[in-house]
Design a protein around this motif. Structure first.
Motif, mmCIF file in Angstrom:
data_model
loop_
_atom_site.group_PDB
_atom_site.id
_atom_site.type_symbol
_atom_site.label_atom_id
_atom_site.label_comp_id
_atom_site.label_asym_id
_atom_site.label_seq_id
_atom_site.Cartn_x
_atom_site.Cartn_y
_atom_site.Cartn_z
ATOM 1 N N ASP A 1 0.852 -1.188 0.000
ATOM 2 C CA ASP A 1 0.000 0.000 0.000
ATOM 3 C C ASP A 1 0.887 1.238 0.000
ATOM 4 O O ASP A 1 1.846 1.326 0.771
ATOM 5 C CB ASP A 1 -0.896 0.020 1.251
ATOM 6 N N CYS A 2 0.562 2.180 -0.862
ATOM 7 C CA CYS A 2 1.321 3.419 -0.931
ATOM 8 C C CYS A 2 1.350 4.085 0.441
ATOM 9 O O CYS A 2 0.306 4.260 1.064
ATOM 10 C CB CYS A 2 0.695 4.353 -1.967
ATOM 11 N N PRO A 3 2.554 4.439 0.945
ATOM 12 C CA PRO A 3 2.641 5.055 2.272
ATOM 13 C C PRO A 3 2.042 6.460 2.303
ATOM 14 O O PRO A 3 1.845 7.022 3.372
ATOM 15 C CB PRO A 3 4.150 5.085 2.539
ATOM 16 N N ARG A 4 1.765 7.015 1.137
ATOM 17 C CA ARG A 4 1.277 8.396 1.089
ATOM 18 C C ARG A 4 -0.245 8.456 0.965
ATOM 19 O O ARG A 4 -0.900 9.178 1.696
ATOM 20 C CB ARG A 4 1.924 9.117 -0.092
ATOM 21 N N CYS A 5 -0.806 7.653 0.026
ATOM 22 C CA CYS A 5 -2.260 7.712 -0.185
ATOM 23 C C CYS A 5 -2.933 6.388 0.172
ATOM 24 O O CYS A 5 -4.141 6.257 0.026
ATOM 25 C CB CYS A 5 -2.551 8.107 -1.630
ATOM 26 N N GLN A 6 -2.166 5.404 0.636
ATOM 27 C CA GLN A 6 -2.702 4.111 1.084
ATOM 28 C C GLN A 6 -3.361 3.323 -0.034
ATOM 29 O O GLN A 6 -4.075 2.362 0.226
ATOM 30 C CB GLN A 6 -3.690 4.278 2.248
ATOM 31 N N PRO B 1 6.280 5.746 -2.493
ATOM 32 C CA PRO B 1 5.041 6.319 -3.014
ATOM 33 C C PRO B 1 4.682 5.722 -4.364
ATOM 34 O O PRO B 1 5.566 5.351 -5.141
ATOM 35 C CB PRO B 1 5.367 7.811 -3.142
ATOM 36 N N CYS B 2 3.368 5.604 -4.644
ATOM 37 C CA CYS B 2 2.917 5.037 -5.908
ATOM 38 C C CYS B 2 3.232 6.006 -7.060
ATOM 39 O O CYS B 2 3.682 7.130 -6.839
ATOM 40 C CB CYS B 2 1.420 4.766 -5.839
ATOM 41 N N ASP B 3 2.963 5.565 -8.275
ATOM 42 C CA ASP B 3 3.305 6.379 -9.444
ATOM 43 C C ASP B 3 2.640 7.747 -9.387
ATOM 44 O O ASP B 3 3.260 8.766 -9.677
ATOM 45 C CB ASP B 3 2.895 5.653 -10.724
ATOM 46 N N ASP B 4 1.358 7.767 -9.018
ATOM 47 C CA ASP B 4 0.644 9.042 -8.953
ATOM 48 C C ASP B 4 1.292 9.969 -7.927
ATOM 49 O O ASP B 4 1.482 11.162 -8.175
ATOM 50 C CB ASP B 4 -0.824 8.806 -8.581
ATOM 51 N N CYS B 5 1.628 9.418 -6.775
ATOM 52 C CA CYS B 5 2.235 10.243 -5.729
ATOM 53 C C CYS B 5 3.623 10.714 -6.160
ATOM 54 O O CYS B 5 4.006 11.852 -5.907
ATOM 55 C CB CYS B 5 2.333 9.451 -4.425
ATOM 56 N N ARG B 6 4.389 9.842 -6.799
ATOM 57 C CA ARG B 6 5.719 10.246 -7.241
ATOM 58 C C ARG B 6 5.628 11.400 -8.223
ATOM 59 O O ARG B 6 6.407 12.352 -8.166
ATOM 60 C CB ARG B 6 6.433 9.056 -7.894
HETATM 61 ZN ZN ZN Z 1 0.097 7.088 -3.564
#
Ligand code: ZN
Length: 68
Positions: free
Chosen positions: A14-19, A29-34
């Motif tokens: 799970d993305c640590p930023r948006c879960q 972080p996932c691609d969107d968060c990156r």
């Molecule tokens: Zn994310």
């Protein structure tokens, strides 16, 4: 599992930023968060990098070595 498989097999986490559930070679972080982080922090990150690599101009020479 050999070293090459370790490097290429994506991790599911799970993305640590948006879960959001994501999958990537490395935890983070996932691609969107990156993409978002790059857009919002890109300039700041470059400034930080410049500061880190700034040469130390005020280094005081070893007094023992310069003493006559
Ligand atoms: Zn994310």
């Amino acid at each position: 599992m050999n070293e090459t498989e370790l490097m290429t097999t994506p991790l599911d986490f799970d993305c640590p930023r948006c879960q959001a559930a994501t999958s990537a070679a490395f935890y983070g972080p996932c691609d969107d968060c990156r993409r978002e982080l790059r857009a919002t922090l890109g300039t700041e990150a470059r400034d930080m990098e410049a500061a880190v690599y700034e040469p130390k101009m005020n280094v005081v020479p070893n007094q023992v070595a310069t003493k006559e």
